[in-house]
Design a protein around this motif. Structure first.
Motif, PDB file in Angstrom:
ATOM      1  N   HIS A 170       0.832  -1.204   0.000  1.00 34.00           N
ATOM      2  CA  HIS A 170       0.000   0.000   0.000  1.00 34.00           C
ATOM      3  C   HIS A 170       0.866   1.253   0.000  1.00 34.00           C
ATOM      4  CE1 HIS A 170      -3.260   2.780   0.943  1.00 34.00           C
ATOM      5  NE2 HIS A 170      -2.508   3.254   1.918  1.00 34.00           N
ATOM      6  N   ASP A 171       1.929   1.267   0.836  1.00 33.79           N
ATOM      7  CA  ASP A 171       2.847   2.411   0.894  1.00 33.79           C
ATOM      8  C   ASP A 171       3.476   2.652  -0.473  1.00 33.79           C
ATOM      9  OD1 ASP A 171       2.534   2.990   3.634  1.00 33.79           O
ATOM     10  OD2 ASP A 171       4.031   1.483   4.191  1.00 33.79           O
ATOM     11  N   ILE A 172       3.928   1.589  -1.105  1.00 31.73           N
ATOM     12  CA  ILE A 172       4.614   1.701  -2.398  1.00 31.73           C
ATOM     13  C   ILE A 172       3.664   2.210  -3.475  1.00 31.73           C
ATOM     14  CG2 ILE A 172       5.751   0.388  -4.237  1.00 31.73           C
ATOM     15  CD1 ILE A 172       6.904  -1.434  -2.031  1.00 31.73           C
ATOM     16  N   LYS A 173       2.434   1.685  -3.487  1.00 30.14           N
ATOM     17  CA  LYS A 173       1.464   2.132  -4.495  1.00 30.14           C
ATOM     18  C   LYS A 173       1.131   3.610  -4.332  1.00 30.14           C
ATOM     19  CE  LYS A 173      -3.045   1.166  -6.570  1.00 30.14           C
ATOM     20  NZ  LYS A 173      -3.304   2.620  -6.746  1.00 30.14           N
ATOM     21  N   ALA A 174       0.881   4.032  -3.080  1.00 28.60           N
ATOM     22  CA  ALA A 174       0.568   5.441  -2.816  1.00 28.60           C
ATOM     23  C   ALA A 174       1.745   6.334  -3.204  1.00 28.60           C
ATOM     24  CB  ALA A 174       0.209   5.631  -1.345  1.00 28.60           C
ATOM     25  N   PHE A 175       2.946   5.869  -2.905  1.00 28.18           N
ATOM     26  CA  PHE A 175       4.169   6.617  -3.221  1.00 28.18           C
ATOM     27  C   PHE A 175       4.326   6.756  -4.736  1.00 28.18           C
ATOM     28  CE2 PHE A 175       8.722   6.726  -4.185  1.00 28.18           C
ATOM     29  CZ  PHE A 175       9.177   7.731  -3.356  1.00 28.18           C
ATOM     30  N   ASN A 176       4.168   5.652  -5.454  1.00 28.91           N
ATOM     31  CA  ASN A 176       4.324   5.672  -6.910  1.00 28.91           C
ATOM     32  C   ASN A 176       3.248   6.517  -7.577  1.00 28.91           C
ATOM     33  OD1 ASN A 176       6.590   4.042  -6.796  1.00 28.91           O
ATOM     34  ND2 ASN A 176       5.454   2.149  -7.137  1.00 28.91           N
ATOM     35  N   ASP A 177       2.024   6.428  -7.070  1.00 27.38           N
ATOM     36  CA  ASP A 177       0.930   7.232  -7.633  1.00 27.38           C
ATOM     37  C   ASP A 177       1.213   8.718  -7.472  1.00 27.38           C
ATOM     38  OD1 ASP A 177      -0.405   4.954  -8.359  1.00 27.38           O
ATOM     39  OD2 ASP A 177      -1.866   5.028  -6.709  1.00 27.38           O
ATOM     40  N   GLU A 178       1.715   9.095  -6.294  1.00 30.34           N
ATOM     41  CA  GLU A 178       2.016  10.504  -6.039  1.00 30.34           C
ATOM     42  C   GLU A 178       3.084  11.015  -6.995  1.00 30.34           C
ATOM     43  OE1 GLU A 178       4.255  13.345  -2.756  1.00 30.34           O
ATOM     44  OE2 GLU A 178       3.716  11.288  -2.209  1.00 30.34           O
ATOM     45  N   HIS A 179       4.143  10.228  -7.193  1.00 30.05           N
ATOM     46  CA  HIS A 179       5.263  10.705  -7.995  1.00 30.05           C
ATOM     47  C   HIS A 179       5.048  10.527  -9.490  1.00 30.05           C
ATOM     48  CE1 HIS A 179       7.236  10.523  -4.019  1.00 30.05           C
ATOM     49  NE2 HIS A 179       7.862  11.586  -4.488  1.00 30.05           N
ATOM     50  N   ALA A 180       3.938   9.926  -9.859  1.00 34.97           N
ATOM     51  CA  ALA A 180       3.603   9.817 -11.283  1.00 34.97           C
ATOM     52  C   ALA A 180       2.920  11.088 -11.791  1.00 34.97           C
ATOM     53  CB  ALA A 180       2.694   8.615 -11.524  1.00 34.97           C
ATOM     54  N   ILE A 181       2.463  11.935 -10.853  1.00 39.79           N
ATOM     55  CA  ILE A 181       1.764  13.163 -11.223  1.00 39.79           C
ATOM     56  C   ILE A 181       2.782  14.253 -11.553  1.00 39.79           C
ATOM     57  CG2 ILE A 181       0.204  14.981 -10.426  1.00 39.79           C
ATOM     58  CD1 ILE A 181      -1.062  12.910  -8.556  1.00 39.79           C
ATOM     59  N   LYS A 182       2.666  14.816 -12.743  1.00 44.50           N
ATOM     60  CA  LYS A 182       3.551  15.895 -13.168  1.00 44.50           C
ATOM     61  C   LYS A 182       2.713  17.125 -13.487  1.00 44.50           C
ATOM     62  CE  LYS A 182       7.330  13.377 -13.159  1.00 44.50           C
ATOM     63  NZ  LYS A 182       8.440  13.641 -12.214  1.00 44.50           N
ATOM     64  N   VAL A 183       3.080  18.251 -12.879  1.00 43.36           N
ATOM     65  CA  VAL A 183       2.361  19.498 -13.117  1.00 43.36           C
ATOM     66  C   VAL A 183       3.365  20.581 -13.497  1.00 43.36           C
ATOM     67  CG1 VAL A 183       0.802  21.225 -12.168  1.00 43.36           C
ATOM     68  CG2 VAL A 183       0.607  18.854 -11.432  1.00 43.36           C
ATOM     69  N   HIS A 184       3.071  21.288 -14.587  1.00 47.80           N
ATOM     70  CA  HIS A 184       3.923  22.401 -14.998  1.00 47.80           C
ATOM     71  C   HIS A 184       3.150  23.697 -14.756  1.00 47.80           C
ATOM     72  CE1 HIS A 184       7.308  24.202 -17.133  1.00 47.80           C
ATOM     73  NE2 HIS A 184       6.430  24.989 -17.716  1.00 47.80           N
ATOM     74  N   PHE A 185       3.527  24.413 -13.716  1.00 47.96           N
ATOM     75  CA  PHE A 185       2.805  25.612 -13.328  1.00 47.96           C
ATOM     76  C   PHE A 185       3.163  26.798 -14.223  1.00 47.96           C
ATOM     77  CE2 PHE A 185       3.310  23.376  -9.134  1.00 47.96           C
ATOM     78  CZ  PHE A 185       1.985  23.018  -8.994  1.00 47.96           C
ATOM     79  N   LYS A 186       2.189  27.687 -14.399  1.00 50.50           N
ATOM     80  CA  LYS A 186       2.417  28.969 -15.046  1.00 50.50           C
ATOM     81  C   LYS A 186       1.896  30.067 -14.129  1.00 50.50           C
ATOM     82  CE  LYS A 186       2.117  27.284 -19.814  1.00 50.50           C
ATOM     83  NZ  LYS A 186       1.387  27.391 -21.123  1.00 50.50           N
ATOM     84  N   VAL A 187       2.468  31.258 -14.260  1.00 54.96           N
ATOM     85  CA  VAL A 187       2.073  32.385 -13.421  1.00 54.96           C
ATOM     86  C   VAL A 187       1.010  33.217 -14.131  1.00 54.96           C
ATOM     87  CG1 VAL A 187       2.868  34.515 -12.309  1.00 54.96           C
ATOM     88  CG2 VAL A 187       4.354  32.501 -12.345  1.00 54.96           C
ATOM     89  N   ASP A 188       0.019  33.648 -13.379  1.00 57.55           N
ATOM     90  CA  ASP A 188      -0.913  34.660 -13.868  1.00 57.55           C
ATOM     91  C   ASP A 188      -0.180  35.991 -13.739  1.00 57.55           C
ATOM     92  OD1 ASP A 188      -2.826  36.571 -14.311  1.00 57.55           O
ATOM     93  OD2 ASP A 188      -4.311  35.729 -12.940  1.00 57.55           O
ATOM     94  N   GLU A 189       0.363  36.497 -14.836  1.00 60.89           N
ATOM     95  CA  GLU A 189       1.252  37.659 -14.776  1.00 60.89           C
ATOM     96  C   GLU A 189       0.552  38.925 -14.311  1.00 60.89           C
ATOM     97  OE1 GLU A 189       3.570  38.023 -18.323  1.00 60.89           O
ATOM     98  OE2 GLU A 189       4.569  36.089 -17.999  1.00 60.89           O
ATOM     99  N   SER A 190      -0.774  38.949 -14.354  1.00 60.05           N
ATOM    100  CA  SER A 190      -1.501  40.123 -13.859  1.00 60.05           C
ATOM    101  C   SER A 190      -1.475  40.195 -12.334  1.00 60.05           C
ATOM    102  CB  SER A 190      -2.948  40.114 -14.352  1.00 60.05           C
ATOM    103  OG  SER A 190      -3.685  39.069 -13.740  1.00 60.05           O
ATOM    104  N   THR A 191      -1.025  39.108 -11.679  1.00 63.20           N
ATOM    105  CA  THR A 191      -1.001  39.087 -10.205  1.00 63.20           C
ATOM    106  C   THR A 191       0.374  39.428  -9.637  1.00 63.20           C
ATOM    107  OG1 THR A 191      -0.466  36.710 -10.055  1.00 63.20           O
ATOM    108  CG2 THR A 191      -2.803  37.315 -10.209  1.00 63.20           C
ATOM    109  N   TYR A 192       1.372  39.635 -10.483  1.00 64.91           N
ATOM    110  CA  TYR A 192       2.704  39.985  -9.989  1.00 64.91           C
ATOM    111  C   TYR A 192       2.649  41.267  -9.161  1.00 64.91           C
ATOM    112  CZ  TYR A 192       5.770  36.742 -12.546  1.00 64.91           C
ATOM    113  OH  TYR A 192       6.442  35.648 -13.002  1.00 64.91           O
TER     114      TYR A 192
END
Length: 227
Positions: free
Chosen positions: A94-116
């Motif tokens: 269970h630990d390994i599955k939860a760990f692998n699932d978490e690290h399989a998620i990839k997110v590339h963030f962008k900034v809302d430049e109007s909020t700088y």
């Protein structure tokens, strides 16, 4: 036709406003010779160029759960992460599955430049705030659109020292109601290759359940094994 005209006009105004906001921030960074790479919302991903160990401690209801894991960028993508132990013992399936699932998620963030925004500039520290562009967030991370990110940069050295995240309203993450979400990240700077890597991170989440508020604190310590 009139609706289209106003839509185009509004887009132009908002685009110019966003440009002006970022331009102001870049002007302050230039004043202190601060490299604009500090504005990269995916700066934490730099560490994935290196092999490193990660110790994660999750504290909930006064009890700690400690995860020891390692990352090796030379392996194929599916096998780069290894969960070595949980509380000093071999991890369960269970630990390994939860760990692998978490690290399989990839997110590339962008900034809302109007909020700088320049939140602080006193000659010693520069603080830049912004929020993420909601369109860059997947369904798992939509709650982050309601968080404010603050970068703390040393004006004397020109180096980013830490970043912080704070929710601006109550959040809902899957089925959980969150009244507080904060994260504090400290960075190390490698002079040789002119890049940042995350060193330590503390994430505090306060969960509201059955009328009670339950804090969960996660601390991550990163140790490079290659440089």
């Amino acid at each position: 036709m009139m609706k289209k005209f106003f839509a185009v006009a509004l887009f132009v105004v908002l685009s110019n406003f966003a440009f002006a906001q970022k331009d102001q921030v870049l002007s302050v960074l230039k004043k202190y010779n601060i490299n604009e790479q500090v504005l990269d919302p995916n700066l934490r991903d730099n560490i994935e160029k290196y092999a490193y160990n990660l110790q994660r401690t999750v504290t909930l209801s006064g009890k700690d759960k400690v995860y020891q894991s390692s990352y090796d960028p030379t392996k194929d993508e599916a096998n780069r992460w290894t969960l070595n132990s949980v509380n000093g013992k071999n991890p369960s399936k269970h630990d390994i599955k939860a760990f692998n699932d978490e690290h399989a998620i990839k997110v590339h963030f962008k900034v809302d430049e109007s909020t700088y925004k320049i939140a602080k500039d006193d000659g010693k520290m520069v603080e830049v705030t912004y929020q993420y562009d909601p369109s860059s967030l997947d369904s798992e991370h939509q709650f982050l659109k309601d968080c404010l990110i603050t970068l703390s940069i040393n004006a004397k050295t020109g180096l980013l020292e830490k970043s912080a995240e704070l929710n601006l309203k109550n959040l809902k993450i899957k089925i959980l109601k969150i009244t507080k979400l904060t994260s504090d990240v400290s960075y190390a700077y490698n002079q040789a290759n002119k890049s940042y890597t995350v060193a330590n991170e503390t994430i505090t989440v306060v969960i509201k359940m059955l009328g009670n508020e339950i804090p969960m604190i996660t601390t991550n310590t990163y140790t490079l094994t290659t440089k």
